[in-house]
Design a protein around this motif. Structure first.
Motif, mmCIF file in Angstrom:
data_model
loop_
_atom_site.group_PDB
_atom_site.id
_atom_site.type_symbol
_atom_site.label_atom_id
_atom_site.label_comp_id
_atom_site.label_asym_id
_atom_site.label_seq_id
_atom_site.Cartn_x
_atom_site.Cartn_y
_atom_site.Cartn_z
ATOM 1 N N THR A 48 0.638 -1.361 -0.130
ATOM 2 C CA THR A 48 -0.138 0.014 -0.077
ATOM 3 C C THR A 48 0.852 1.281 0.072
ATOM 4 O O THR A 48 0.677 2.164 -0.680
ATOM 5 N N THR A 51 2.712 1.568 -3.456
ATOM 6 C CA THR A 51 1.827 1.848 -4.329
ATOM 7 C C THR A 51 1.292 3.414 -4.468
ATOM 8 O O THR A 51 1.267 4.072 -5.501
ATOM 9 N N HIS A 52 0.827 3.754 -3.201
ATOM 10 C CA HIS A 52 0.599 5.046 -3.251
ATOM 11 C C HIS A 52 1.846 6.016 -3.546
ATOM 12 O O HIS A 52 1.626 7.119 -4.278
ATOM 13 N N GLY A 62 -2.953 11.694 -6.109
ATOM 14 C CA GLY A 62 -3.156 10.790 -4.765
ATOM 15 C C GLY A 62 -2.312 11.448 -3.365
ATOM 16 O O GLY A 62 -1.906 12.590 -3.413
ATOM 17 N N GLY A 68 -1.249 7.343 2.725
ATOM 18 C CA GLY A 68 -1.817 6.110 2.135
ATOM 19 C C GLY A 68 -1.584 4.900 3.398
ATOM 20 O O GLY A 68 -2.552 4.227 3.410
ATOM 21 N N TYR A 72 -4.680 3.251 5.584
ATOM 22 C CA TYR A 72 -4.940 1.825 5.257
ATOM 23 C C TYR A 72 -4.946 1.327 6.837
ATOM 24 O O TYR A 72 -5.605 0.260 7.351
ATOM 25 N N THR A 79 -9.138 2.578 1.893
ATOM 26 C CA THR A 79 -8.089 2.149 0.733
ATOM 27 C C THR A 79 -8.430 1.474 -0.476
ATOM 28 O O THR A 79 -8.253 1.597 -1.486
ATOM 29 N N LEU A 83 -7.558 3.566 -3.491
ATOM 30 C CA LEU A 83 -6.413 3.378 -4.306
ATOM 31 C C LEU A 83 -6.779 3.227 -5.830
ATOM 32 O O LEU A 83 -6.214 3.828 -6.641
ATOM 33 N N GLU A 86 -7.414 6.430 -7.554
ATOM 34 C CA GLU A 86 -6.162 7.263 -7.909
ATOM 35 C C GLU A 86 -5.621 6.601 -9.119
ATOM 36 O O GLU A 86 -5.021 7.220 -10.055
ATOM 37 N N VAL A 122 -6.701 -4.521 -9.520
ATOM 38 C CA VAL A 122 -5.637 -3.239 -9.469
ATOM 39 C C VAL A 122 -4.485 -3.137 -9.784
ATOM 40 O O VAL A 122 -3.803 -2.522 -10.392
#
Length: 137
Positions: A48, A51-52, A62, A68, A72, A79, A83, A86, A122
């Protein structure tokens, strides 16, 4: 001389800025799921954050990695909607079609299989976008 009955049209809106940074890292979906299982979920926090952060660094869109991660950790269901939203914004801004949106978060409501389907959708969209943006891996 302009006619007051017909005002001139407003100037065109500026185009949305494109990517600003390097593309993120494509990640193996199976390996990521395995890491999440083996680490008893700890890897999901790492994923997480990364990725953010990658989305923010690449596109400026984002909340970024630290926030992020906090979102989470404190309210993880957010999230699952934030996510993919974004990712959708980033992909759409690049003029490409996106298969994910904030509504992708609804998959989390399906027990056991839902989070897996959510992750596959995702991460699959991210992998495709990162590779199209020049990332290797």
């Amino acid at each position: 001389m302009t006619n007051p009955a017909y005002p001139s049209p407003p100037p065109p809106a500026p185009a949305a800025p494109g990517p600003t940074g390097p593309p993120g890292t494509p990640r193996g979906i199976g390996v990521s799921i395995l890491l999440a299982i083996v680490t008893l979920g700890i890897y999901t926090y790492v994923w997480t954050w990364k990725t953010h952060a990658e989305i923010k660094n690449h596109s400026g869109i984002g909340v970024g990695g630290p926030l992020g991660f906090v979102i989470y950790f404190v309210v993880s269901p957010v999230t699952f909607f934030l996510l993919p939203s974004e990712v959708n914004q980033m992909v759409s801004r690049a003029g490409r079609p996106s298969r994910v949106s904030g509504m992708t978060g609804l998959w989390i409501l399906l027990p056991i299989a839902g989070p897996i389907v959510w992750f596959v959708k995702v991460q699959g969209q991210l992998n495709e976008y990162w590779r199209a943006s020049g990332a290797t891996g």
